[in-house]
Design an enzyme around this catalytic site. Sequence first.
Site, mmCIF file in Angstrom:
data_model
loop_
_atom_site.group_PDB
_atom_site.id
_atom_site.type_symbol
_atom_site.label_atom_id
_atom_site.label_comp_id
_atom_site.label_asym_id
_atom_site.label_seq_id
_atom_site.Cartn_x
_atom_site.Cartn_y
_atom_site.Cartn_z
ATOM 1 N N CYS A 168 -2.056 -1.971 5.654
ATOM 2 C CA CYS A 168 -3.451 -2.172 5.632
ATOM 3 C C CYS A 168 -4.017 -3.448 5.574
ATOM 4 C CB CYS A 168 -4.256 -1.357 4.485
ATOM 5 S SG CYS A 168 -3.383 0.607 4.659
ATOM 6 N N HIS A 308 -10.841 -3.846 -1.592
ATOM 7 C CA HIS A 308 -10.234 -2.998 -0.903
ATOM 8 C C HIS A 308 -10.656 -1.553 -1.322
ATOM 9 C CE1 HIS A 308 -6.711 -1.605 1.203
ATOM 10 N NE2 HIS A 308 -6.213 -1.122 0.191
ATOM 11 N N GLU A 319 -7.564 -3.415 -9.034
ATOM 12 C CA GLU A 319 -8.552 -4.407 -8.373
ATOM 13 C C GLU A 319 -9.571 -4.813 -8.921
ATOM 14 O OE1 GLU A 319 -10.459 -5.372 -3.749
ATOM 15 O OE2 GLU A 319 -9.861 -3.328 -4.370
ATOM 16 N N LYS A 340 -15.519 1.430 2.249
ATOM 17 C CA LYS A 340 -14.756 2.377 2.666
ATOM 18 C C LYS A 340 -15.103 3.854 2.147
ATOM 19 C CE LYS A 340 -9.971 0.297 2.761
ATOM 20 N NZ LYS A 340 -10.418 -1.211 2.549
ATOM 21 N N HIS A 345 -10.903 4.603 5.602
ATOM 22 C CA HIS A 345 -10.038 3.697 5.658
ATOM 23 C C HIS A 345 -9.304 3.536 6.838
ATOM 24 C CE1 HIS A 345 -6.933 0.732 4.567
ATOM 25 N NE2 HIS A 345 -6.295 1.244 3.553
ATOM 26 N N PHE A 408 0.412 -1.200 2.022
ATOM 27 C CA PHE A 408 1.865 -0.837 1.453
ATOM 28 C C PHE A 408 2.760 -1.752 1.683
ATOM 29 C CE2 PHE A 408 0.843 4.162 2.125
ATOM 30 C CZ PHE A 408 0.020 4.086 1.197
#
Length: 423
Positions: A168, A308, A319, A340, A345, A408
């Site tokens: 991502c 994110h 975060e 998002k 996403h 990831f």
Amino acid sequence: MELKRVVVTGLGAVTPLGNTVEETWESLVNGKSGAAPITKFNTEKFKTQFACEVKGFNGEAYGIDRKEARKMDLYSQYAIATATQAVEDSGLDLDSVNKDRVGVVYGVGIGGIKSFEDEVEAYGRTGEQLGPKFSPFFIPKMIADIAVGHISIKYGFHGPNYVTTSACASSSHALADAFNLIRLGKADVIVSGGAEAAITEAGVGGFNAMKALSTRNDEPEAASRPFSASRDGFIMAEGSGCLILEELEHAKARGAKIYAEMVGEGMSADAHHITASHPEGLGAILVMKNALEDSGLQPDAIDYINVHGTSTHVGDISEVKAIQAVFGEHAYKLNISSTKSMTGHLLGAAGAVEALISVLAVKNDIVPPTINHADDDQDPEIDYNLNFTFNKAQKRTVRAALSNTFGFGGHNACVIFKKYENA
């Protein structure tokens, strides 16, 4: 060596909120969700039955005729569409620009997963009886790098041409690379962005198996709810975003309009877990510090963070901790939002779309919201004295915006844009 300055001179977007930059931005500012039941396959047996699909896309509008479309995965078509929009928006004179110094760098997390699924399924039906039989377009459709090849061929751009793949964080890494190529003098212009089209049976089924996706099938539009206690995972999305990054003097010489200046990038690794972010946000802290140091800006110069913020339990908390650690008291003067909550996403394309959104926030002095939050849905682990821009866009001066993407594998990337000043 004095580094060159880099500005944004063109934008392109194909997202679940619209097939142009204007449509996407209008939907964002109005707090519109792109989530709806999946139409691409029968979801009856799937735990998650909704996603943020691109709607009404027509590749022919970008010079992709039906014959050529059969030779391309959808992610490549999205990439070509956004590159076409952005090049047109930039006003580049394709007859006079030095094409040896124009490159294409995109981020792609998964690539042609639908092409892979279709080909393997077809082989399963015929292979045993007839022996191996694959389409000669199978590999060129599937591989993650082919989209930038199509774009360079379309325009004859001979500069740096490749993709970055870091889950991502892929297209934020692409933007960082493009930025560095220009400021080091290796290119004048880079067409940079990200593309993804992974709303497929394998894509949704695989993320379901990881328990990463929301299963709120009864209310798709309200399913992505970052920083709310009831969040239960992210929403799969597809699409593409593109930014034309250009060396400042090159842009000025041709009288280009300038949206914003790109001033910094940061990279780091969590080195913690294959899918989960570090619970204390250590990788996120480092990546934001690296980006700020690279930009030469102090933390209090940032007015907006496009986080994110995927609407997962651990990720959202870590975060927030990272932002508080990096920005201290200034964290409470920032606007923070997770777009998002509206776009879903976009995986490998998320960084490019969210960078584009950050650029528009700087240009327009508007911060798009984080939707789907209720006052009685508060997580005790999150500090709500921070301004998450819940539910409604806010007007404010945005001198500089920072955009985070985490992938990831612990891949972290951060990019910073500020208002352009001719000094």
